[in-house]
Scaffold this motif. Structure first.
Motif, PDB file in Angstrom:
ATOM      1  N   UNK A   9      18.919 -13.621  30.868  1.00 29.62           N
ATOM      2  CA  UNK A   9      19.771 -13.367  29.696  1.00 29.62           C
ATOM      3  C   UNK A   9      20.233 -11.914  29.677  1.00 29.62           C
ATOM      4  N   UNK A  10      19.313 -10.990  29.914  1.00 29.03           N
ATOM      5  CA  UNK A  10      19.682  -9.574  29.915  1.00 29.03           C
ATOM      6  C   UNK A  10      20.615  -9.247  31.082  1.00 29.03           C
ATOM      7  N   UNK A  11      20.408  -9.906  32.231  1.00 26.41           N
ATOM      8  CA  UNK A  11      21.299  -9.669  33.359  1.00 26.41           C
ATOM      9  C   UNK A  11      22.721 -10.111  33.074  1.00 26.41           C
ATOM     10  N   UNK A  12      22.869 -11.309  32.499  1.00 26.86           N
ATOM     11  CA  UNK A  12      24.207 -11.798  32.153  1.00 26.86           C
ATOM     12  C   UNK A  12      24.857 -10.924  31.079  1.00 26.86           C
ATOM     13  N   UNK A  13      24.044 -10.512  30.102  1.00 31.40           N
ATOM     14  CA  UNK A  13      24.581  -9.643  29.048  1.00 31.40           C
ATOM     15  C   UNK A  13      25.058  -8.313  29.631  1.00 31.40           C
ATOM     16  N   UNK A  14      24.286  -7.780  30.577  1.00 30.69           N
ATOM     17  CA  UNK A  14      24.694  -6.522  31.214  1.00 30.69           C
ATOM     18  C   UNK A  14      25.970  -6.698  32.017  1.00 30.69           C
ATOM     19  N   UNK A  15      26.092  -7.816  32.742  1.00 35.48           N
ATOM     20  CA  UNK A  15      27.278  -8.073  33.553  1.00 35.48           C
ATOM     21  C   UNK A  15      28.529  -8.178  32.698  1.00 35.48           C
ATOM     22  N   UNK A  16      28.482  -8.994  31.656  1.00 38.96           N
ATOM     23  CA  UNK A  16      29.666  -9.189  30.821  1.00 38.96           C
ATOM     24  C   UNK A  16      29.998  -7.932  30.016  1.00 38.96           C
ATOM     25  N   UNK A  17      28.991  -7.225  29.551  1.00 36.77           N
ATOM     26  CA  UNK A  17      29.276  -5.985  28.827  1.00 36.77           C
ATOM     27  C   UNK A  17      29.899  -4.943  29.750  1.00 36.77           C
ATOM     28  N   UNK A  18      29.448  -4.906  31.035  1.00 35.57           N
ATOM     29  CA  UNK A  18      30.054  -3.983  31.991  1.00 35.57           C
ATOM     30  C   UNK A  18      31.511  -4.329  32.269  1.00 35.57           C
ATOM     31  N   UNK A  19      31.801  -5.630  32.411  1.00 36.38           N
ATOM     32  CA  UNK A  19      33.199  -6.040  32.628  1.00 36.38           C
ATOM     33  C   UNK A  19      34.071  -5.708  31.426  1.00 36.38           C
ATOM     34  N   UNK A  20      33.550  -5.964  30.234  1.00 35.30           N
ATOM     35  CA  UNK A  20      34.336  -5.658  29.031  1.00 35.30           C
ATOM     36  C   UNK A  20      34.564  -4.158  28.891  1.00 35.30           C
TER      37      UNK A  20
END
Length: 309
Positions: A194-205
């Motif tokens: 969950x934290x990995x996906x959150x980090x990925x999408x927040x980085x893209x945004x």
């Protein structure tokens, strides 16, 4: 007469008895009142009120409840705090487990850590940790011999504000992880996913947002020009015209080559017809010319005919 004396004595005894009772009641009432405790001279610094230490003189201890060295220092630090008011210095403590922002703001790497602050200038205390040493450090102003912390690494600098926010974020992530694993029953690997996906999408945004901001603040010159599309169309037309001219030139060169080849074939044909005598009869034996000489002769005759016409 005797009865009146007995009555007076009884009244006096009753009065004394009542006075004793009143005194006992007052004494019980006073002892039952809560004792006013002396205000605690040891102050608590938090993320909300830490800016108070930027004015005046302070001695601040950073500790953690689980730290054995911190536990040993606490009685000494409390005794030192009792002298703080007399010496005009504020004695405070910071629990790094409850105030992660201050832990990052001061870059606490060891416990306990003690800082001296005078009007916003911070110095790290490196001396012995006894009450007398603390009192001497303040009374003799030994803190003047300690090199102050650089303004770049001061708690109010931009860098330390960023570090404070980073430490707060890390503590928030840790609490979220504990909540998901302990309260919601999510496995540890699931929390990491969950934290990995959150980090990925927040980085893209965040990257997309930075691109938009950069394009808005520093727009491209060619796209910002109102004549860009008109210039682009003109350049495209010029390129097409140049391409057509190159094709025409290539076609002209091919036609010239074909004309030259045809002229060569005509010359060869004339040379073959006139290989004999000028009237077209074969020359007698022994009077023949070489092929090169005949070719030159034919060419010369053709030039003379052209000049005549």
């Amino acid at each position: 007469m005797a009865s009146s004396r007995a009555t007076g004595t009884a009244i006096m005894l009753q009065t004394k008895h009542r006075s004793w009772i009143y005194c006992l009641i007052v004494l019980v009432h006073l002892t039952s009142l809560p004792v006013l405790a002396k205000p605690d001279s040891l102050k608590e610094v938090t993320d909300g009120n830490w800016e108070e230490i930027l004015t005046g003189e302070w001695m601040i201890e950073f500790y953690a409840p689980w730290c054995p060295a911190c536990q040993q220092l606490q009685p000494v630090w409390k005794e030192f705090a009792d002298w703080g008011e007399d010496m005009g210095v504020n004695i405070a403590k910071v629990d790094v487990t409850e105030q992660p922002g201050l832990s990052g703001r001061f870059i606490i790497t060891s416990l306990p850590t003690i800082y001296h602050c005078k009007d916003g200038v911070f110095r790290k205390y490196q001396g012995a940790r006894t009450k007398d040493d603390f009192l001497t450090f303040i009374h003799d102003q030994k803190w003047k011999a300690v090199e102050p912390v650089s303004s770049w690494f001061g708690p109010s600098s931009f860098l330390m504000n960023s570090m404070s926010a980073l430490f707060k974020l890390s503590m928030f992530i840790r609490r979220c992880h504990n909540y998901m694993t302990e309260q919601l029953g999510i496995p540890v690997w699931g929390s990491y996913v969950i934290f990995g996906l959150a980090t990925l999408f927040s980085g893209l945004a965040l990257g997309l947002l930075l691109v938009f901001i950069a394009d808005f603040v520093f727009p491209s010159r060619r796209f910002s020009s109102p004549d860009y599309y008109q210039k682009k169309q003109t350049m495209e037309q010029a390129r097409l015209i140049q391409q057509q001219e190159e094709e025409h030139e290539a076609d002209g060169e091919e036609d010239d080559d074909e004309d030259e080849e045809e002229e060569d074939r005509d010359r060869d044909e004339v040379w073959r017809r006139r290989r004999g005598s000028p009237e077209g009869r074969p020359e007698p034996k022994g009077q023949g010319f070489s092929d090169e000489a005949l070719r030159k002769r034919v060419l010369r005759n053709r030039e003379e005919e052209e000049e005549d016409t």
